[in-house]
Design an enzyme around this catalytic site. Structure first.
Site, PDB file in Angstrom:
ATOM      1  CB  SER A  61       1.967 -41.733  27.667  1.00  0.00           C
ATOM      2  OG  SER A  61       2.864 -41.563  28.737  1.00  0.00           O
ATOM      3  CE  LYS A  64       5.801 -43.677  27.240  1.00  0.00           C
ATOM      4  NZ  LYS A  64       5.144 -42.666  28.058  1.00  0.00           N
ATOM      5  CB  SER A 116       2.871 -45.862  29.542  1.00  0.00           C
ATOM      6  OG  SER A 116       2.872 -44.615  28.909  1.00  0.00           O
TER       7      SER A 116
END
Length: 373
Positions: A61, A64, A116
């Protein structure tokens, strides 16, 4: 007056050249558990420590960060985004979005950064590019444009895919680029946010413990999948020094990140280059009651210095007109002074007029013209 200009320029270079800091290199290089790790100063891109920094890994993640960057650069925070079935059914960490639900882009970005939300990344990607695939191509293009050339994205969330990869160094570059945008810095550094949902509000709490547990912690993104292991890009700012640490596939990501940042701060010091009001340049004034005016720093500026030997890599560049025309008002912006590190800008200040200068009267201008004939 040319002599004055040269002296002022020399003064700026002198300040950067003679400064002799002490205490550099006091830290002990960290022994981290991560398969790949790096700590970097953000404004200069100076790498202070790395372990397999160019080795490709699943970024999970931490992906992101680029999703946020593209959304901030290509969307409006007040955009209304409609959640698709595809977004609502995205696997992994989630904001628990419902198909057909409408949220503002701002709220989705906080959901991406703090909890997230994979579903939120899909909703944002589809809103801005029509599909995750199109958005991921833009993510990769942006990564390469900012120097993260060993990175390839195939989705907006960081779910594992053999063709979805990055490096510790590239992720540090992406974070450093993000921090140039105040909105990015605000979102990734936010500990708690209330977002508006249809008919209710959702409380989001940032999963990044470094925001609470590390002095100066101000971002950036956690990540985990079985394939990637535990990953963390963490940022911390002390004074005017912004550090970024990256750990990939790290059994002890909090301890590793703390050790990296501690070591980084032991290797760098903030150096005050300009103080507000310092005279930095003198320029000619036309049609004014004075022929020259001093330009002063409009604000303070400090830069990171890594060692006494590193000071020669800094230089000052002025962007000012050869002349300015009266009237001039005290505090009026006339130009800028940039400080470069190895030809990369690391800071700038506005150059403003030190005083007001009135325009000559018509009689004075006519008399001046006669004298020149």
């Amino acid at each position: 007056m040319i002599t004055i200009k040269l002296r002022l320029t020399a003064l700026c270079l002198f300040l950067l050249t003679v400064f002799s800091p002490i205490g550099f290199g006091a830290g002990i290089a960290p022994d981290v558990t991560a398969k790949a790790a790096i700590v970097m100063e953000a404004s200069t891109g100076k790498v202070l420590y790395e372990k397999n920094g160019e080795e490709r890994h699943y970024p999970a993640s931490t992906t992101k960060m680029m999703t946020l960057i593209l959304a901030l650069e290509n969307g409006s925070m007040d955009d209304v985004v409609t959640v698709s079935d595809n977004a609502a059914n995205t696997e992994g960490s989630s904001m628990e979005l419902a198909a057909g639900e409408q949220l503002k882009l701002r709220d989705l970005l906080y959901g991406i950064a703090l909890v997230s939300g994979n579903d939120a990344t899909v909703a944002v990607a589809e809103h801005l590019s029509g599909s995750v695939e199109n958005f991921a191509r833009l993510m990769t293009q942006k990564a390469h444009a900012i120097g993260a050339v060993n990175t390839n994205f195939v989705n907006s969330s960081g779910l594992p895919d053999p063709n979805h990869y990055s490096t510790a160094h590239d992720l540090a570059r992406i974070a450093a680029y993000g921090y140039k945008n105040p909105a990015f810095a605000e979102i990734v550094g936010c500990r708690h946010q209330t977002v508006s949902r249809e008919g209710w509000t959702q409380e989001l709490y940032n999963e990044n413990k470094m925001l609470r547990n590390y002095q100066g912690g101000n971002g950036v993104k956690t990540g985990y999948t079985i394939a990637a292991g535990r990953c963390l890009v963490s940022g911390a700012k002390r004074g005017n020094v912004q550090l970024i640490a990256v750990v990939l596939n790290s059994p002890d990501m909090w301890e590793d990140s703390t050790a990296l940042l501690d070591f980084g701060f032991s290797q760098v010091q903030a150096f005050d280059v300009f103080h507000e009001g310092d005279v930095l340049k003198t320029v000619k004034v036309t049609h004014g009651k004075k022929d020259f005016i001093n330009l002063v720093a409009g604000e303070n500026l400090s830069v990171p210095l890594f060692s006494p030997n590193d000071r020669s890599r800094f230089q000052t560049v002025f962007e000012v007109p050869d002349t300015i025309q009266a009237p001039v008002t005290q505090g009026q912006k006339v130009g800028i002074a940039k400080v470069l590190y190895q030809n990369k800008e690391v800071g700038r200040v506005n150059l403003v007029a030190a005083e007001s200068i009135d325009q000559k009267s018509l009689r004075e201008l006519l008399q001046e013209m006669r004298q020149k004939k």
